[in-house]
Design a protein around this motif. Structure first.
Motif, short mmCIF file in Angstrom:
data_model
loop_
_atom_site.label_atom_id
_atom_site.label_comp_id
_atom_site.label_asym_id
_atom_site.label_seq_id
_atom_site.Cartn_x
_atom_site.Cartn_y
_atom_site.Cartn_z
N ALA A 59 0.81 -1.23 0.00
CA ALA A 59 0.00 0.00 0.00
C ALA A 59 0.84 1.27 0.00
N HIS A 60 2.16 1.15 -0.15
CA HIS A 60 2.99 2.37 -0.06
C HIS A 60 4.23 2.22 -0.94
N THR A 61 4.13 2.73 -2.18
CA THR A 61 5.31 2.69 -3.06
C THR A 61 5.52 4.06 -3.72
N HIS A 62 6.75 4.26 -4.17
CA HIS A 62 7.11 5.48 -4.92
C HIS A 62 7.89 5.05 -6.16
N LEU A 63 7.19 4.84 -7.27
CA LEU A 63 7.85 4.43 -8.51
C LEU A 63 8.00 5.64 -9.42
#
Ligand code: URP
Ligand code: ZN
Ligand code: ZN
Length: 456
Positions: A59-63
């Protein structure tokens, strides 16, 4: 292709049992403790001595995110391939609009980054950055974009940080628009002062990243937000929590009128502040916000995960190469891009640490890493094994012993903070909506096959 998975141990959020599972038209059609009769054209997987888990939800990504003068180095292809190798079949990535950019335009940019590349399903949270007044007028539109959660940063002064007044207004507007507010809780004003103090004293090494962000500043921000959320009657979700004191504060609101959710990440459960002392600028590899803490926090977070004080384990995956982007801070810790990789290692590491080492029941492992993120963030028909749910499945070898090394991973970054960790457990087959995307250590999916998770 229809698939029968037979003779496995099925793990749901509520029970563990030996059984068989039939996938038809991308959906879980049958679950049975008895043998299932199927036609010859059904692909059969024998899962004897293996676990059958849902597909993981991060629930928490930075792509592909512009941040601190660099871009996070995994795009939606490499990042989601890596996620899939680690058993994750859905992510929610954070859209970070530019200052004064419309939310709609920021959404379009992120959608473009993702739709032709993502190999697994993906949704978005929307960060709200200045000007908040303008963003508030656009919140109603988020519903039409399938976004049901927003994020506020109380850190990163002079870029993403919101002040108290903005935060209050935002909570009010978010509640009116039925949006869940995710919070990066650190007192950015005080951090800014401490960073300047250390730099002026010529204290520039990575350890000062941690020392300029003391644990009290997380706890204080959490207290302030809980107070505001409670006054406005809003639910709140705290991202990447790192301290005992913050969890204790949230605990006080567990039976209150608002829902206060706590997320932590594997890095805070695994490591502590000493990592910043690694020689040859190695501490930069661990520079993220909030930072690693004194080790009693890590021990407490572990107990809190085993109890019911943590709701979600997510990665905050935000990779920058050690030999490139991280070097921007070689003479000034405040210029090291903040963030660490972890999208591929979350489930194997947590399985090994929580289930194998600390005897967490499998059902609870599933709730923390699969079911709760789906429920909290309104992802329909995912995060569990139920008839009618999407056929996102991991077939898991619970006894497979391996050592994490950068070479074995698929994240597009030149290091892993988990180098050398000896762990037990690994997904051996990963299925995304009825399609086998990982098998025999190979990726078999396709760029663009991931679909947008419209969350209402
Ligand atoms: O250091 C971190 N956590 N980088 C990613 C951005 C954020 O604050 O989540
Ligand atoms: Zn954050
Ligand atoms: Zn983050």
């Amino acid at each position: 292709m229809d698939i029968l998975i037979k003779n496995g141990t099925i793990v749901t959020s509520e029970e563990v049992f030996k059984g068989n599972l039939l996938i038809k038209d991308k959906i879980i059609e049958k679950i049975s403790k008895e043998e299932l009769e199927v036609s010859k054209d059904v692909h059969v997987i024998d899962a004897k001595n293996k676990l059958i888990l849902p597909g993981g939800i991060d629930a928490h990504t930075h792509l592909d995110m512009p941040f601190m003068g660099a871009f996070s180095t995994d795009d939606f292809y490499s990042g989601t391939v890596a996620a899939a190798f680690g058993g994750t079949t859905s992510i929610i990535d954070y859209i970070i609009p530019k200052i004064d950019q419309s939310l709609n335009e920021a959404y379009s940019i992120w959608k473009q980054k993702a739709e032709s590349k993502s190999v697994i399903d993906y949704g978005f949270h929307m960060a709200i950055v200045p000007s908040v007044e303008s963003a508030i007028n656009q919140l109603a539109e988020l519903k039409t974009l399938g976004i049901s959660s927003i994020k506020c940063f109380l850190a990163y002064k002079n870029s993403l940080m919101l002040n108290d007044e903005e935060l209050e207004k935002l909570f009010e507007a978010a509640t009116q628009n039925n949006l869940l507010v995710c919070i990066h809780a650190e007192n950015g004003e005080e951090i800014h002062n401490l960073v300047n103090k250390y730099i002026n004293e010529n204290k520039t090494a990575p350890i000062y990243h941690a020392l300029s962000r003391p644990p009290e500043l997380e706890c204080e921000a959490v207290q302030k937000v809980l107070n505001t959320a409670s006054l406005k009657g809003s639910d709140v979700y705290f991202v990447h929590l790192s301290t005992k004191s913050a969890i204790e504060e949230i605990q006080k609101y567990k039976n209150s009128e608002i829902n206060a959710y706590a997320e932590t990440c594997p890095q805070y459960l695994m490591y502590s502040q000493e990592k910043y002392e690694e020689e040859n600028f190695g501490g930069a590899k661990y520079v993220m916000s909030p930072p690693l803490r004194e080790s009693f926090n890590k021990d407490y977070l572990l107990q809190a995960s085993l109890g019911n004080q943590i709701d979600v384990i997510a990665t905050d995956h935000c990779p920058f190469n050690f030999k490139k982007e991280k070097q921007k801070g070689i003479n000034d810790f405040s210029k090291i891009p903040n963030g660490v990789p972890g999208i591929e290692t979350r489930l194997p590491l947590m399985f090994s640490k929580l289930v194998k080492e600390n005897r967490m029941p499998l059902t609870q492992f599933v709730r923390l890493n699969f079911t709760n993120p789906a429920k909290i963030f309104k992802i329909k028909n995912k995060g569990d094994i139920k008839i009618g749910y999407d056929a996102d499945i991991c077939i898991w070898d619970a006894d497979f012993k391996w050592t994490i090394t950068k070479e074995k991973l698929h994240e597009n970054v030149d290091y892993t903070i988990y180098e050398g960790e000896e762990i037990t457990g690994k997904p051996i087959i990963v299925i995304s909506k009825g399609e086998i995307i990982i098998e025999n250590n190979s990726f078999k999916g396709n760029a663009g096959n991931g679909q947008y998770l419209f969350r209402s």
